[in-house]
Scaffold this motif. Sequence first.
Motif, PDB file in Angstrom:
ATOM      1  N   LEU A   1       8.015  -3.282  -2.095  1.00 12.71           N
ATOM      2  CA  LEU A   1       7.769  -2.810  -0.732  1.00 12.71           C
ATOM      3  C   LEU A   1       8.187  -1.366  -0.525  1.00 12.71           C
ATOM      4  O   LEU A   1       7.934  -0.790   0.523  1.00 12.71           O
ATOM      5  CB  LEU A   1       8.523  -3.702   0.261  1.00 12.71           C
ATOM      6  CG  LEU A   1       8.229  -5.203   0.166  1.00 12.71           C
ATOM      7  CD1 LEU A   1       9.063  -5.969   1.175  1.00 12.71           C
ATOM      8  CD2 LEU A   1       6.738  -5.482   0.381  1.00 12.71           C
ATOM      9  N   LYS A   2       8.846  -0.780  -1.521  1.00 15.49           N
ATOM     10  CA  LYS A   2       9.276   0.622  -1.403  1.00 15.49           C
ATOM     11  C   LYS A   2       9.155   1.292  -2.765  1.00 15.49           C
ATOM     12  O   LYS A   2       8.992   0.641  -3.798  1.00 15.49           O
ATOM     13  CB  LYS A   2      10.719   0.694  -0.914  1.00 15.49           C
ATOM     14  CG  LYS A   2      11.721  -0.006  -1.806  1.00 15.49           C
ATOM     15  CD  LYS A   2      13.131   0.048  -1.226  1.00 15.49           C
ATOM     16  CE  LYS A   2      14.127  -0.645  -2.163  1.00 15.49           C
ATOM     17  NZ  LYS A   2      15.506  -0.616  -1.616  1.00 15.49           N
ATOM     18  N   ASN A   3       9.232   2.615  -2.773  1.00 15.29           N
ATOM     19  CA  ASN A   3       9.068   3.380  -4.000  1.00 15.29           C
ATOM     20  C   ASN A   3      10.122   2.995  -5.041  1.00 15.29           C
ATOM     21  O   ASN A   3      11.260   2.658  -4.705  1.00 15.29           O
ATOM     22  CB  ASN A   3       9.175   4.879  -3.717  1.00 15.29           C
ATOM     23  CG  ASN A   3       8.041   5.387  -2.847  1.00 15.29           C
ATOM     24  OD1 ASN A   3       7.031   4.711  -2.660  1.00 15.29           O
ATOM     25  ND2 ASN A   3       8.190   6.583  -2.316  1.00 15.29           N
ATOM     26  N   VAL A   4       9.719   3.060  -6.314  1.00 10.81           N
ATOM     27  CA  VAL A   4      10.613   2.781  -7.435  1.00 10.81           C
ATOM     28  C   VAL A   4      10.660   4.033  -8.301  1.00 10.81           C
ATOM     29  O   VAL A   4       9.617   4.505  -8.772  1.00 10.81           O
ATOM     30  CB  VAL A   4      10.116   1.576  -8.265  1.00 10.81           C
ATOM     31  CG1 VAL A   4      11.080   1.300  -9.421  1.00 10.81           C
ATOM     32  CG2 VAL A   4       9.958   0.338  -7.390  1.00 10.81           C
ATOM     33  N   SER A   5      11.838   4.575  -8.524  1.00 10.27           N
ATOM     34  CA  SER A   5      11.964   5.820  -9.286  1.00 10.27           C
ATOM     35  C   SER A   5      11.835   5.571 -10.783  1.00 10.27           C
ATOM     36  O   SER A   5      11.881   4.423 -11.252  1.00 10.27           O
ATOM     37  CB  SER A   5      13.289   6.512  -8.973  1.00 10.27           C
ATOM     38  OG  SER A   5      14.374   5.649  -9.213  1.00 10.27           O
TER      39      SER A   5
ATOM     40  N   GLU B   1       0.816  -1.207   0.000  1.00  7.93           N
ATOM     41  CA  GLU B   1       0.000   0.000   0.000  1.00  7.93           C
ATOM     42  C   GLU B   1       0.857   1.268   0.000  1.00  7.93           C
ATOM     43  O   GLU B   1       1.936   1.328   0.600  1.00  7.93           O
ATOM     44  CB  GLU B   1      -0.968   0.021   1.197  1.00  7.93           C
ATOM     45  CG  GLU B   1      -0.325   0.105   2.559  1.00  7.93           C
ATOM     46  CD  GLU B   1       0.076  -1.241   3.120  1.00  7.93           C
ATOM     47  OE1 GLU B   1       0.498  -1.278   4.288  1.00  7.93           O
ATOM     48  OE2 GLU B   1      -0.021  -2.255   2.408  1.00  7.93           O
ATOM     49  N   ASN B   2       0.363   2.281  -0.718  1.00 13.93           N
ATOM     50  CA  ASN B   2       0.941   3.632  -0.765  1.00 13.93           C
ATOM     51  C   ASN B   2       2.337   3.708  -1.392  1.00 13.93           C
ATOM     52  O   ASN B   2       3.022   4.726  -1.263  1.00 13.93           O
ATOM     53  CB  ASN B   2       0.965   4.272   0.629  1.00 13.93           C
ATOM     54  CG  ASN B   2      -0.420   4.393   1.227  1.00 13.93           C
ATOM     55  OD1 ASN B   2      -1.364   4.778   0.529  1.00 13.93           O
ATOM     56  ND2 ASN B   2      -0.568   4.047   2.496  1.00 13.93           N
ATOM     57  N   VAL B   3       2.755   2.660  -2.077  1.00 14.09           N
ATOM     58  CA  VAL B   3       4.035   2.690  -2.793  1.00 14.09           C
ATOM     59  C   VAL B   3       3.851   3.437  -4.111  1.00 14.09           C
ATOM     60  O   VAL B   3       2.838   3.272  -4.796  1.00 14.09           O
ATOM     61  CB  VAL B   3       4.556   1.256  -3.040  1.00 14.09           C
ATOM     62  CG1 VAL B   3       5.639   1.237  -4.129  1.00 14.09           C
ATOM     63  CG2 VAL B   3       5.108   0.673  -1.749  1.00 14.09           C
ATOM     64  N   ASN B   4       4.841   4.245  -4.478  1.00 15.36           N
ATOM     65  CA  ASN B   4       4.845   4.948  -5.748  1.00 15.36           C
ATOM     66  C   ASN B   4       5.826   4.269  -6.704  1.00 15.36           C
ATOM     67  O   ASN B   4       7.007   4.124  -6.387  1.00 15.36           O
ATOM     68  CB  ASN B   4       5.268   6.412  -5.572  1.00 15.36           C
ATOM     69  CG  ASN B   4       4.212   7.236  -4.864  1.00 15.36           C
ATOM     70  OD1 ASN B   4       3.056   6.833  -4.767  1.00 15.36           O
ATOM     71  ND2 ASN B   4       4.595   8.392  -4.366  1.00 15.36           N
ATOM     72  N   ILE B   5       5.323   3.879  -7.861  1.00 14.58           N
ATOM     73  CA  ILE B   5       6.155   3.328  -8.929  1.00 14.58           C
ATOM     74  C   ILE B   5       6.193   4.364 -10.038  1.00 14.58           C
ATOM     75  O   ILE B   5       5.148   4.820 -10.517  1.00 14.58           O
ATOM     76  CB  ILE B   5       5.588   1.994  -9.438  1.00 14.58           C
ATOM     77  CG1 ILE B   5       5.663   0.941  -8.322  1.00 14.58           C
ATOM     78  CG2 ILE B   5       6.336   1.508 -10.673  1.00 14.58           C
ATOM     79  CD1 ILE B   5       4.986  -0.370  -8.653  1.00 14.58           C
ATOM     80  N   GLY B   6       7.379   4.760 -10.443  1.00 19.02           N
ATOM     81  CA  GLY B   6       7.529   5.872 -11.368  1.00 19.02           C
ATOM     82  C   GLY B   6       7.098   5.564 -12.790  1.00 19.02           C
ATOM     83  O   GLY B   6       6.522   4.519 -13.092  1.00 19.02           O
ATOM     84  N   SER B   7       7.410   6.494 -13.688  1.00 16.46           N
ATOM     85  CA  SER B   7       7.128   6.343 -15.107  1.00 16.46           C
ATOM     86  C   SER B   7       8.257   5.571 -15.792  1.00 16.46           C
ATOM     87  O   SER B   7       9.401   5.590 -15.337  1.00 16.46           O
ATOM     88  CB  SER B   7       6.979   7.714 -15.762  1.00 16.46           C
ATOM     89  OG  SER B   7       5.868   8.408 -15.229  1.00 16.46           O
TER      90      SER B   7
END
Length: 203
Positions: free
Chosen positions: A193-197, A176-182
Amino acid sequence: MKEPLLLIGAGGHTKSCIEIIEAENRFQILGLIGSDIEKGKEVLGYKVIGSDEDLVSLKSSATYVLITIGQIKSFEPRKRTFELLKNMGYQLATIISPLARVSRSAQIGEGSIVFHNCIINSEVIVGHNCIINTGAILEHEVKVGDHSHISTGSILNGGVVVGNNSFIGSGTVVRENVNIGSNVIVGMSSKVLKNVSDHQVYI
């Protein structure tokens, strides 16, 4: 009366799209647009009736089109085709399987297709020209950017954001609430489990 529809693509992904279109029962498929060498070929009973060069002359026959080119290695063919069709004045059909469960508060963008057995929950926003493939689950308030592919059996938990032009491999689970970039590719069966730039390959 069903609206006439052209399909842009004549490969394996087209077969899956045809079955969703037939199940939804809202459009009449006029034929497929493929390469010059594919003209006359049949895909599940529908003929390849032209190539990109024929799109201008076919405009009077079908206002609606759907891009049925798959997306694994690159988003570019789908994005480039989407922009071409919009510039030509075509309307991109939005297709939702009758076997999918889509919240009344969800928004599905132009030219996107939602396959069988997907669950799209409250206040989800799916952008334009996306593939939400078989059995994917998008929990509340998920946002998926334009030209992205959420592949089979993926689970995006609440509040996940996926940027434009990204691919989420089959069986992936995103916390939940993880940001996966473009422009991101997430490999099959990943646990995110963590954001991906932006511009990353995540496995």
